[in-house]
Design a protein around this motif. Sequence first.
Motif, mmCIF file in Angstrom:
data_model
loop_
_atom_site.group_PDB
_atom_site.id
_atom_site.type_symbol
_atom_site.label_atom_id
_atom_site.label_comp_id
_atom_site.label_asym_id
_atom_site.label_seq_id
_atom_site.Cartn_x
_atom_site.Cartn_y
_atom_site.Cartn_z
ATOM 1 N N GLY A 127 0.796 -1.218 0.000
ATOM 2 C CA GLY A 127 0.000 0.000 0.000
ATOM 3 C C GLY A 127 0.826 1.264 0.000
ATOM 4 O O GLY A 127 0.277 2.366 -0.102
ATOM 5 N N THR A 128 2.163 1.139 0.118
ATOM 6 C CA THR A 128 3.048 2.301 0.038
ATOM 7 C C THR A 128 3.848 2.218 -1.254
ATOM 8 O O THR A 128 3.837 1.203 -1.947
ATOM 9 N N LYS A 129 4.590 3.280 -1.557
ATOM 10 C CA LYS A 129 5.424 3.278 -2.765
ATOM 11 C C LYS A 129 6.847 2.814 -2.450
ATOM 12 O O LYS A 129 7.705 2.764 -3.340
ATOM 13 N N THR A 130 7.096 2.473 -1.202
ATOM 14 C CA THR A 130 8.445 2.158 -0.750
ATOM 15 C C THR A 130 8.826 0.712 -1.038
ATOM 16 O O THR A 130 8.035 -0.204 -0.817
ATOM 17 N N LYS A 131 10.060 0.522 -1.511
ATOM 18 C CA LYS A 131 10.565 -0.805 -1.822
ATOM 19 C C LYS A 131 11.701 -1.178 -0.861
ATOM 20 O O LYS A 131 12.405 -0.307 -0.350
ATOM 21 N N VAL A 132 11.846 -2.480 -0.635
ATOM 22 C CA VAL A 132 12.845 -2.997 0.302
ATOM 23 C C VAL A 132 14.141 -3.305 -0.444
ATOM 24 O O VAL A 132 14.134 -3.972 -1.486
ATOM 25 N N LEU A 133 15.248 -2.831 0.110
ATOM 26 C CA LEU A 133 16.571 -3.078 -0.450
ATOM 27 C C LEU A 133 17.429 -3.881 0.512
ATOM 28 O O LEU A 133 17.331 -3.726 1.735
ATOM 29 N N ASP A 134 18.311 -4.712 -0.046
ATOM 30 C CA ASP A 134 19.316 -5.374 0.782
ATOM 31 C C ASP A 134 20.549 -4.471 0.917
ATOM 32 O O ASP A 134 20.530 -3.308 0.480
ATOM 33 N N THR A 135 21.618 -4.987 1.491
ATOM 34 C CA THR A 135 22.865 -4.236 1.668
ATOM 35 C C THR A 135 24.043 -5.155 1.322
ATOM 36 O O THR A 135 23.857 -6.267 0.831
ATOM 37 N N ARG A 136 25.253 -4.692 1.611
ATOM 38 C CA ARG A 136 26.447 -5.531 1.445
ATOM 39 C C ARG A 136 26.768 -6.315 2.716
ATOM 40 O O ARG A 136 27.818 -6.951 2.805
ATOM 41 N N LYS A 137 25.870 -6.302 3.681
ATOM 42 C CA LYS A 137 26.094 -7.043 4.931
ATOM 43 C C LYS A 137 25.707 -8.502 4.708
ATOM 44 O O LYS A 137 24.697 -8.998 5.210
ATOM 45 N N THR A 138 26.524 -9.179 3.932
ATOM 46 C CA THR A 138 26.257 -10.542 3.511
ATOM 47 C C THR A 138 27.357 -11.482 3.997
ATOM 48 O O THR A 138 28.403 -11.045 4.464
ATOM 49 N N THR A 139 27.112 -12.782 3.859
ATOM 50 C CA THR A 139 28.099 -13.783 4.234
ATOM 51 C C THR A 139 29.220 -13.784 3.204
ATOM 52 O O THR A 139 28.951 -13.921 2.004
ATOM 53 N N PRO A 140 30.483 -13.626 3.618
ATOM 54 C CA PRO A 140 31.586 -13.616 2.653
ATOM 55 C C PRO A 140 31.551 -14.852 1.757
ATOM 56 O O PRO A 140 31.420 -15.979 2.224
ATOM 57 N N GLY A 141 31.630 -14.631 0.449
ATOM 58 C CA GLY A 141 31.636 -15.716 -0.507
ATOM 59 C C GLY A 141 30.266 -16.199 -0.934
ATOM 60 O O GLY A 141 30.154 -16.995 -1.867
ATOM 61 N N PHE A 142 29.213 -15.733 -0.263
ATOM 62 C CA PHE A 142 27.864 -16.229 -0.544
ATOM 63 C C PHE A 142 26.922 -15.104 -0.969
ATOM 64 O O PHE A 142 25.719 -15.271 -1.027
ATOM 65 N N ARG A 143 27.493 -13.952 -1.291
ATOM 66 C CA ARG A 143 26.677 -12.760 -1.561
ATOM 67 C C ARG A 143 25.708 -12.950 -2.722
ATOM 68 O O ARG A 143 24.543 -12.542 -2.644
ATOM 69 N N ALA A 144 26.170 -13.541 -3.819
ATOM 70 C CA ALA A 144 25.305 -13.670 -4.995
ATOM 71 C C ALA A 144 24.040 -14.448 -4.666
ATOM 72 O O ALA A 144 22.934 -14.058 -5.054
ATOM 73 N N ALA A 145 24.180 -15.544 -3.940
ATOM 74 C CA ALA A 145 23.009 -16.352 -3.576
ATOM 75 C C ALA A 145 22.100 -15.598 -2.613
ATOM 76 O O ALA A 145 20.866 -15.681 -2.704
ATOM 77 N N GLU A 146 22.684 -14.858 -1.678
ATOM 78 C CA GLU A 146 21.868 -14.129 -0.704
ATOM 79 C C GLU A 146 21.092 -12.998 -1.370
ATOM 80 O O GLU A 146 19.912 -12.775 -1.063
ATOM 81 N N LYS A 147 21.719 -12.299 -2.297
ATOM 82 C CA LYS A 147 21.011 -11.233 -2.996
ATOM 83 C C LYS A 147 19.941 -11.810 -3.931
ATOM 84 O O LYS A 147 18.881 -11.200 -4.119
#
Length: 285
Positions: A127-147
């Motif tokens: 109901g809002t125009k706001t979208k959720v974003l991730d960050t670079r606070k990811t598991t080293p080496g596993f970022r692509a899968a987490e994003k």
Amino acid sequence: MISEAQFQKELEILIANAIREDVGSGDYSSLACIPADAMGKAKLLVKEDGIIAGVTFAKMIFEYVDPNLQIETFIEDGTAVKFGDVVFHVSGSSQSILKAERVVLNSMQRMSAIATKTNSFVKLLEGTKTKVLDTRKTTPGFRAAEKWAVKIGGGENHRFALYDMVMLKDNHIDFAGGITLAIAKTQAYLKENNLDLKIIVEARNLKEIIEILKCEGVHRILIDNFNYEDTRKAVVLIGTKCQTESSGNINEDTMRNYADCGVNYISSGALTHSVYNMDLSLKAI
């Protein structure tokens, strides 16, 4: 943002490294007691309600381990699942299934947890125009899968790494000698090096918002650790000149309130750094 080809390359590197790490010179448990020509079948069993993620990624892992493995899929990525659901069957060499098992489970359990948490955030903002974003606070080496899991859960990806977008945060600004200097130096550097990258600038207060707005070429302003009242003021000040993003200790209890302030995005490190793996298992059938 990185290209689809780059993203696929990251996934390939991730899989190769995960198998190297887990299998090494050989799965001696299986080699010792399972005949090389033995054939088997297993099912991916859901043991906890949530959003399933990593089905397509699991297929990539099985393909890497043994292209002859066959996958029969019953539930696709992004689907709500419940205890007892069977996501897929994998059949073929028993040794190959066992070799891939742990990497598949580790990946899908974490990706499903991230997708589930992301989906809960997305629902809070309906109901809002706001979208959720991730960050670079990811598991080293596993970022692509987490994003990837964030997108499966209905969220959007922020920059992938330091190289695909410029984000001038407090330390950059302070080391550079202030907001205006940091932006000017960045724009000069990008021009000199023929780099076409979007610029995001963090603001710590309304005074800094005003200073950023005097500069041209800023794609988004990061409204960091603002209260609701100042966030609303910041959104009014910025208008349509650039995008707006709220961040900083935003959780399930406060997210909707920030969205109601009118920001375009809310970024949350909690999507990837504060989740507990979904309970899944791979069982022989």
